[in-house]
Design a protein around this motif. Structure first.
Motif, PDB file in Angstrom:
ATOM      1  N   ASP A   1       0.847  -1.191   0.000  1.00 51.35           N
ATOM      2  CA  ASP A   1       0.000   0.000   0.000  1.00 51.35           C
ATOM      3  C   ASP A   1       0.882   1.240   0.000  1.00 51.35           C
ATOM      4  N   ASP A   2       0.766   2.068  -1.039  1.00 56.15           N
ATOM      5  CA  ASP A   2       1.597   3.260  -1.159  1.00 56.15           C
ATOM      6  C   ASP A   2       1.332   4.259  -0.037  1.00 56.15           C
ATOM      7  N   ASN A   3       0.145   4.167   0.581  1.00 60.48           N
ATOM      8  CA  ASN A   3      -0.203   5.108   1.647  1.00 60.48           C
ATOM      9  C   ASN A   3       0.283   4.636   3.018  1.00 60.48           C
ATOM     10  N   ALA A   4       0.805   3.414   3.080  1.00 71.70           N
ATOM     11  CA  ALA A   4       1.311   2.894   4.347  1.00 71.70           C
ATOM     12  C   ALA A   4       2.660   3.536   4.664  1.00 71.70           C
ATOM     13  N   ILE A   5       2.712   4.276   5.763  1.00 73.39           N
ATOM     14  CA  ILE A   5       3.936   4.981   6.138  1.00 73.39           C
ATOM     15  C   ILE A   5       4.762   4.122   7.075  1.00 73.39           C
TER      16      ILE A   5
ATOM     17  N   GLN B   1      23.692  19.389   0.921  1.00 71.09           N
ATOM     18  CA  GLN B   1      22.983  19.857  -0.274  1.00 71.09           C
ATOM     19  C   GLN B   1      21.482  19.619  -0.098  1.00 71.09           C
ATOM     20  N   TYR B   2      20.713  20.691  -0.238  1.00 69.35           N
ATOM     21  CA  TYR B   2      19.264  20.555  -0.101  1.00 69.35           C
ATOM     22  C   TYR B   2      18.600  20.366  -1.456  1.00 69.35           C
ATOM     23  N   VAL B   3      17.616  19.477  -1.475  1.00 70.49           N
ATOM     24  CA  VAL B   3      16.786  19.255  -2.657  1.00 70.49           C
ATOM     25  C   VAL B   3      15.357  19.636  -2.266  1.00 70.49           C
ATOM     26  N   LYS B   4      14.738  20.507  -3.070  1.00 63.60           N
ATOM     27  CA  LYS B   4      13.363  20.924  -2.788  1.00 63.60           C
ATOM     28  C   LYS B   4      12.399  19.999  -3.522  1.00 63.60           C
ATOM     29  N   LEU B   5      11.471  19.439  -2.772  1.00 65.47           N
ATOM     30  CA  LEU B   5      10.473  18.531  -3.323  1.00 65.47           C
ATOM     31  C   LEU B   5       9.099  19.186  -3.257  1.00 65.47           C
ATOM     32  N   ALA B   6       8.380  19.172  -4.356  1.00 69.32           N
ATOM     33  CA  ALA B   6       7.020  19.710  -4.397  1.00 69.32           C
ATOM     34  C   ALA B   6       6.071  18.579  -4.766  1.00 69.32           C
ATOM     35  N   PRO B   7       5.103  18.259  -3.906  1.00 63.47           N
ATOM     36  CA  PRO B   7       4.152  17.176  -4.214  1.00 63.47           C
ATOM     37  C   PRO B   7       3.388  17.459  -5.505  1.00 63.47           C
TER      38      PRO B   7
ATOM     39  N   ASN C   1       0.584  15.882  -6.276  1.00 63.28           N
ATOM     40  CA  ASN C   1      -0.833  15.748  -5.960  1.00 63.28           C
ATOM     41  C   ASN C   1      -1.337  17.047  -5.331  1.00 63.28           C
ATOM     42  N   THR C   2      -2.272  17.709  -5.997  1.00 64.32           N
ATOM     43  CA  THR C   2      -2.776  19.012  -5.516  1.00 64.32           C
ATOM     44  C   THR C   2      -3.532  18.896  -4.195  1.00 64.32           C
ATOM     45  N   LYS C   3      -3.972  17.681  -3.853  1.00 62.43           N
ATOM     46  CA  LYS C   3      -4.692  17.482  -2.593  1.00 62.43           C
ATOM     47  C   LYS C   3      -3.745  17.284  -1.414  1.00 62.43           C
ATOM     48  N   ASP C   4      -2.468  17.137  -1.711  1.00 59.76           N
ATOM     49  CA  ASP C   4      -1.463  16.960  -0.655  1.00 59.76           C
ATOM     50  C   ASP C   4      -1.424  18.206   0.216  1.00 59.76           C
ATOM     51  N   GLN C   5      -1.483  18.022   1.530  1.00 60.56           N
ATOM     52  CA  GLN C   5      -1.506  19.149   2.458  1.00 60.56           C
ATOM     53  C   GLN C   5      -0.116  19.724   2.730  1.00 60.56           C
ATOM     54  N   ARG C   6       0.890  19.133   2.111  1.00 66.36           N
ATOM     55  CA  ARG C   6       2.250  19.645   2.264  1.00 66.36           C
ATOM     56  C   ARG C   6       2.573  20.603   1.120  1.00 66.36           C
ATOM     57  N   LYS C   7       3.096  21.758   1.477  1.00 64.66           N
ATOM     58  CA  LYS C   7       3.462  22.753   0.465  1.00 64.66           C
ATOM     59  C   LYS C   7       4.767  22.375  -0.213  1.00 64.66           C
ATOM     60  N   GLU C   8       5.763  22.041   0.602  1.00 61.60           N
ATOM     61  CA  GLU C   8       7.060  21.652   0.057  1.00 61.60           C
ATOM     62  C   GLU C   8       7.864  20.914   1.110  1.00 61.60           C
ATOM     63  N   ILE C   9       8.884  20.216   0.644  1.00 64.17           N
ATOM     64  CA  ILE C   9       9.784  19.485   1.527  1.00 64.17           C
ATOM     65  C   ILE C   9      11.217  19.788   1.118  1.00 64.17           C
ATOM     66  N   LEU C  10      12.033  20.111   2.092  1.00 69.88           N
ATOM     67  CA  LEU C  10      13.466  20.293   1.848  1.00 69.88           C
ATOM     68  C   LEU C  10      14.194  19.092   2.426  1.00 69.88           C
ATOM     69  N   LEU C  11      14.921  18.389   1.582  1.00 66.72           N
ATOM     70  CA  LEU C  11      15.657  17.206   2.006  1.00 66.72           C
ATOM     71  C   LEU C  11      17.139  17.530   2.009  1.00 66.72           C
ATOM     72  N   GLY C  12      17.748  17.523   3.203  1.00 63.44           N
ATOM     73  CA  GLY C  12      19.174  17.813   3.331  1.00 63.44           C
ATOM     74  C   GLY C  12      19.991  16.540   3.206  1.00 63.44           C
TER      75      GLY C  12
ATOM     76  N   SER D   1       8.852   8.872  -5.902  1.00 69.39           N
ATOM     77  CA  SER D   1       7.710   9.122  -6.786  1.00 69.39           C
ATOM     78  C   SER D   1       6.765  10.124  -6.129  1.00 69.39           C
ATOM     79  N   GLY D   2       6.028  10.860  -6.985  1.00 66.28           N
ATOM     80  CA  GLY D   2       5.030  11.788  -6.474  1.00 66.28           C
ATOM     81  C   GLY D   2       5.532  13.193  -6.203  1.00 66.28           C
ATOM     82  N   TYR D   3       6.751  13.506  -6.686  1.00 67.32           N
ATOM     83  CA  TYR D   3       7.326  14.830  -6.413  1.00 67.32           C
ATOM     84  C   TYR D   3       8.056  15.396  -7.625  1.00 67.32           C
ATOM     85  N   LYS D   4       8.099  16.726  -7.670  1.00 64.16           N
ATOM     86  CA  LYS D   4       8.974  17.430  -8.598  1.00 64.16           C
ATOM     87  C   LYS D   4      10.219  17.799  -7.812  1.00 64.16           C
ATOM     88  N   TYR D   5      11.384  17.778  -8.472  1.00 59.67           N
ATOM     89  CA  TYR D   5      12.634  18.022  -7.761  1.00 59.67           C
ATOM     90  C   TYR D   5      13.338  19.266  -8.287  1.00 59.67           C
TER      91      TYR D   5
END
Length: 230
Positions: free
Chosen positions: A123-127, A156-162, A164-175, A138-142
């Motif tokens: 299940d892709d939704n299983a965390i 080095q930080y990589v900015k991830l943008a979901p 899916n427009t329904k995603d409640q996360r605006k962005e993620i920074l991965l260091g 998968s599921g992000y623009k980099y």
């Protein structure tokens, strides 16, 4: 012979054409640069994934922070997790979770209760903790973001943008530690202004583990209520 008006008109056309060409060229350069940045980001994330998969097991100590200035929320917690394949033992906020590959055992000492449930790993939704180290596949623009020096380590930080427009996360920074290709931290910003930060304080690999490391032993909890959901 060209009249003065014709000459002015032709020069005007040449000037306008030149400007449009320059604008188009700049846009092309910008687009090419964005594609290169996206490729660099994807290549770096692929290196992180390959490194994670190369280890027999991983042990992490981490700090978790949650902040929302509008709601005046500031919360810090510490935790640790041991992972091998899709199995794990997670200790966080006074709760222990054990996943043996088929079932999850959630142990809550405060309530003297153990909850047992099945987890569909497909299940892709299983965390799960293991997915937290490769969720970005998968599921992000980099996009490549800033580089920081943290106690002599190049992060080095990589900015991830979901996507899916329904995603409640605006962005993620991965260091990412440039030298080790290990994740240093993850900064998640929600659309509601909530910011959560997970920082890895200790990252150990290929540790000697007990044979029953990922096995729930009921005899250790004789007075606990066992709640079987499945």
């Amino acid at each position: 012979m060209k009249t003065k008006i014709q000459e002015i008109h032709n020069n005007s056309i040449k000037s306008t054409t030149k400007k449009y060409f320059q604008m188009a060229f700049l846009l092309l350069l910008s687009f090419t640069s964005m594609q290169a940045q996206d490729k660099k980001a994807k290549d770096l994330l692929n290196q992180v994934t390959a490194k994670i998969k190369s280890y027999n097991n991983i042990a992490i100590d981490f700090k978790y922070s949650l902040n929302n200035a509008k709601e005046n929320i500031n919360q810090d917690s510490k935790g640790n997790v041991i992972m091998k394949g899709n199995q794990y033992v997670l200790n966080f906020m006074g709760v222990t979770k054990i996943f043996d590959g088929q079932k999850t055992y959630t142990i809550v000492p405060e309530d003297e209760e153990v909850t047992i449930s099945k987890v569909n790993e497909k299940d892709d939704n299983a965390i799960t903790p293991s997915k937290m180290l490769t969720f970005f596949n998968s599921g992000y623009k980099y996009n490549m973001d800033i580089v920081q020096n943290v106690k002599g380590r190049k992060i080095q930080y990589v900015k991830l943008a979901p996507t899916n427009t329904k995603d409640q996360r605006k962005e993620i920074l991965l260091g990412i530690d440039v030298q080790t290709k290990h994740i240093y931290n993850l900064i998640e910003t929600g659309k509601n202004g909530t910011k959560t930060t997970l920082t890895v304080n200790s990252f150990k690999t290929n540790q000697p583990l007990s044979k029953n490391q990922f096995t729930f032993v009921a005899s250790k909890y004789p007075k606990y209520y066992i709640n079987k959901l499945d």
